[in-house]
Design an enzyme around this catalytic site. Structure first.
Site, PDB file in Angstrom:
ATOM      1  CE  LYS A 132       3.545   0.001   4.739  1.00  0.00           C
ATOM      2  NZ  LYS A 132       2.678   0.278   3.580  1.00  0.00           N
ATOM      3  NE  ARG A 137       3.849  -7.828   9.910  1.00  0.00           N
ATOM      4  CZ  ARG A 137       2.925  -6.890   9.860  1.00  0.00           C
ATOM      5  NH1 ARG A 137       2.549  -6.319  10.972  1.00  0.00           N
ATOM      6  NH2 ARG A 137       2.384  -6.501   8.738  1.00  0.00           N
ATOM      7  CD  GLU A 159      -2.586   1.464   2.531  1.00  0.00           C
ATOM      8  OE1 GLU A 159      -2.249   0.835   3.542  1.00  0.00           O
ATOM      9  OE2 GLU A 159      -3.502   2.312   2.527  1.00  0.00           O
TER      10      GLU A 159
END
Length: 570
Positions: free
Chosen positions: A273, A263, A37
């Site tokens: 983020k 992850r 994204e």
RNA sequence: UACCCGGUAGUGUAAUGGUAGCACAACAGAUUUUGAUUCUGUUAGUCAAGGUUCGAGCCCUUGCCGGGUAACCA
């Protein structure tokens, strides 16, 4: 035969793909995608995903990996991020050729598919406000209850959805929901929202749309449109998989397989983020490319090579287990590659002036220095030597402990590629601090070998005062001082774990003159110290700036620390 | 709390019912004109209990522990 670089790495995802190829599930076709994204900069966790997706594609004959921007939330997204993501993926060494896609390119198709769902009676317009909808969704132990809109007719839903698209409703007034199962133990199946009204400008589609599709709805269809065979994502999407599958089944379109992996978590940093953005916006760091950041651009600026990042991703593997990778693993990969490739130079970070009493005045000579002992083709260079030089402050101790091999009064050491010198005098300032040393040199030891065969325990790096290049050097340490900075009590902010000493700026460092020509971004090993690179942002020929990428392994520092911990040592 | 996923040396990972292996770290030694690199060696592991089986890290049951989900974010 295979070199270590291309040594086969296997993991549960590659095993699934291998099995699919064996059974001919997709006629041997392998298609993956990296779907960021564009709402932030890429970090090392993304590197793991990039290496996985592009790596798998390249390992399979005819395999391809698309770059697709998941840009369905215009409020948080921006072209700045799109550009940085492309640069970072390319820098990492991967090529998506002409397969650069945007979920927003599919908005028309996505809309048509939603109409299909409505016509099948599988989607409906809902005018419950957000808080009511949450309430209606039920709890872990109680099923949800139907919203009033759930029983609307197909015609009515079609009309309402069309009017949503035409901008007849305010934000939040209506959403489109999939009609699935309000009693499902999986909340994602309790009639999830698939479209919402947002009267905002999109960085690609402009003002064409005022309704935007949600992630779950968009992602599976995008994968399907691109004929992705294996849609690899992170663990938190496991619960979304039934929805992913449901949408594709209802639409009866190509059905990729979603596979989830854990992850990356790494010690002494944060990876979300949101938190990285917070550090940037709050000026805790100088920007996304601050060399202390775990971002790809930050590490690039710090001097990390793409090769070492790829090696790291290979080393850590791919599993479904939540783990915390020790940062030393990364550092090791960096040292590994730089040790093979970085030219050696000499630089003194904390200079201590040394006068060589018996060396002639007003003269200098050039000595041969090997550029890279691990790479003969790197050749050699000349390093100037003269009567006054600098050595590292740390390399001298007036009253040394037992295992200190370096310079001290009366001791002889080697100056790398130059001469043996012996310390004969110590000059101090009024505070008793050593400010200058006097040494004598042995002319017979030119180049660093004694004809009489005598040995010295230490070799020091040095720089000639008259020829030195003055530079600023930035030393970096962990951004956070605790291994797991996010592990804090509820009332404590993770930022309290920020390491106040993560950046140390040294000025007046003395570097050998060959570094005058060093290009921004070029990497070197400062012998005995570590790997450094010329800063790409702030270094100028008149005021060179070097970043320390990583230190060399330092056995002496470790010994010193051990002695500190047990001061009773002999 | 309900549902989903996971648990192998200190850390990260292999072993697809058949000898528990590798890397990093740590430790010891050798080599060394970088206390680097390189090389050799050492230490150390299947969450627990039951079951299936000739044989279980792997399959089954229960428990324990860890993570995720419960946005009109992705």
């Amino acid at each position: 035969m295979s070199t270590p670089e291309e040594a086969k790495s296997s993991d549960f995802i590659r095993n699934i793909i291998q099995e699919d190829n064996r059974t001919g599930k997709h006629q041997g076709r392998v298609m993956t995608r990296f779907p960021p994204e564009p709402n932030g900069y890429l970090h090392i966790g993304h590197a793991k995903s990039i290496c996985l997706n592009f790596g798998i594609a390249s390992e399979n004959p005819g395999g391809l990996c698309n770059l697709r921007f998941d840009d369905t939330n215009p409020e948080k997204e921006d072209v700045e991020y799109v550009d940085s993501i492309k640069e970072d993926v390319r820098w990492l060494g991967f090529d998506w050729e002409d397969r650069e896609y945007f979920a927003s390119d599919y908005f028309d198709q996505l809309f048509e598919h939603a109409v299909t769902l409505i016509k099948k009676g599988k989607a409906y317009a809902c005018d419950l406000p957000a808080d009511k909808m949450r309430e209606y969704r039920g709890t872990a132990t109680e099923p949800g209850k139907p919203s009033p809109g759930r029983s609307r007719s197909v015609e009515e839903n079609l009309d309402l959805f069309e009017r949503m698209k035409n901008g007849e409703f305010k934000e939040g007034e209506f959403v489109l929901r999939a009609k699935i199962d309000l009693a499902s133990p999986n909340f994602h199946m309790r009639d999830p929202v698939i479209y919402r009204v947002r009267h905002v400008h999109h960085h690609r589609t402009g003002d064409k749309w005022c309704i935007y599709p949600m992630y779950d709805y968009t992602h599976c269809i995008s994968d399907s449109i691109e004929k992705v065979t294996h849609s690899i994502c992170t663990l938190e999407f496991e619960d979304h998989r039934p929805l992913y599958d449901w949408i594709l089944e209802e639409l009866e379109i190509f059905h990729p397989q979603q596979i989830e992996f854990a992850r990356l978590n790494m010690t002494y940093t944060v990876m979300s983020k949101r938190k990285l953005l917070e550090l940037v916006k709050g000026d805790y760091v100088s920007g996304w490319d601050d060399p202390r950041m775990p971002t790809i651009c930050g590490m690039r600026r710090r001097g990390v090579t793409p090769e070492s990042l790829r090696a790291f991703c290979k080393t850590i593997g791919v599993t479904k287990f939540n783990s915390m990778t020790d940062k030393v693993v990364l550092e090791n990969c960096i040292r590994d590659h730089l040790n093979q490739t970085a030219p050696r130079v000499m630089g003194v970070l904390n200079p201590l002036r040394v006068v060589i009493d018996n060396y002639p005045e007003d003269t200098s000579e050039e000595l041969d220095a090997i550029n890279n002992p691990n790479d003969e083709s790197a050749g050699s260079r000349k390093v100037p030597f003269s009567k006054v030089i600098y050595i590292e402050k740390e390399d001298f101790m007036e009253d040394p402990p037992k295992k200190f091999f370096r310079l001290s009064p009366g001791k002889e050491v080697r100056l790398r590629y130059a001469y043996f010198v012996t310390c004969v005098d110590v000059v101090k300032d009024e505070n008793g601090e050593v400010i200058e040393l006097h040494c004598t040199y042995d002319p017979e030891t030119r180049g660093g070998d004694a004809p009489d065969g005598r040995k010295v325990k230490a070799t020091l790096h040095w720089v000639s005062e008259a020829h030195a290049l003055d530079a600023e050097v930035r030393l970096y340490d962990h951004l956070f001082s605790t291994p797991d900075p996010e592990d804090v009590p509820e009332d404590v902010d993770y930022k309290s774990n920020l390491n106040p000493e993560s950046l140390q700026v040294l000025s007046g460092c003395k570097l050998e003159p060959s570094l005058k020509e060093a290009e921004p971004g070029s990497r070197f090993q400062f012998e005995r110290l570590g790997y450094f690179c010329v800063d790409t942002r702030e270094s100028t020929p008149g005021k060179p700036v070097f970043n320390r990428t990583v230190t060399l392994r330092d056995t002496w520092a470790r010994l010193e620390k051990q002695q500190e911990n047990q001061p009773k040592g002999k």
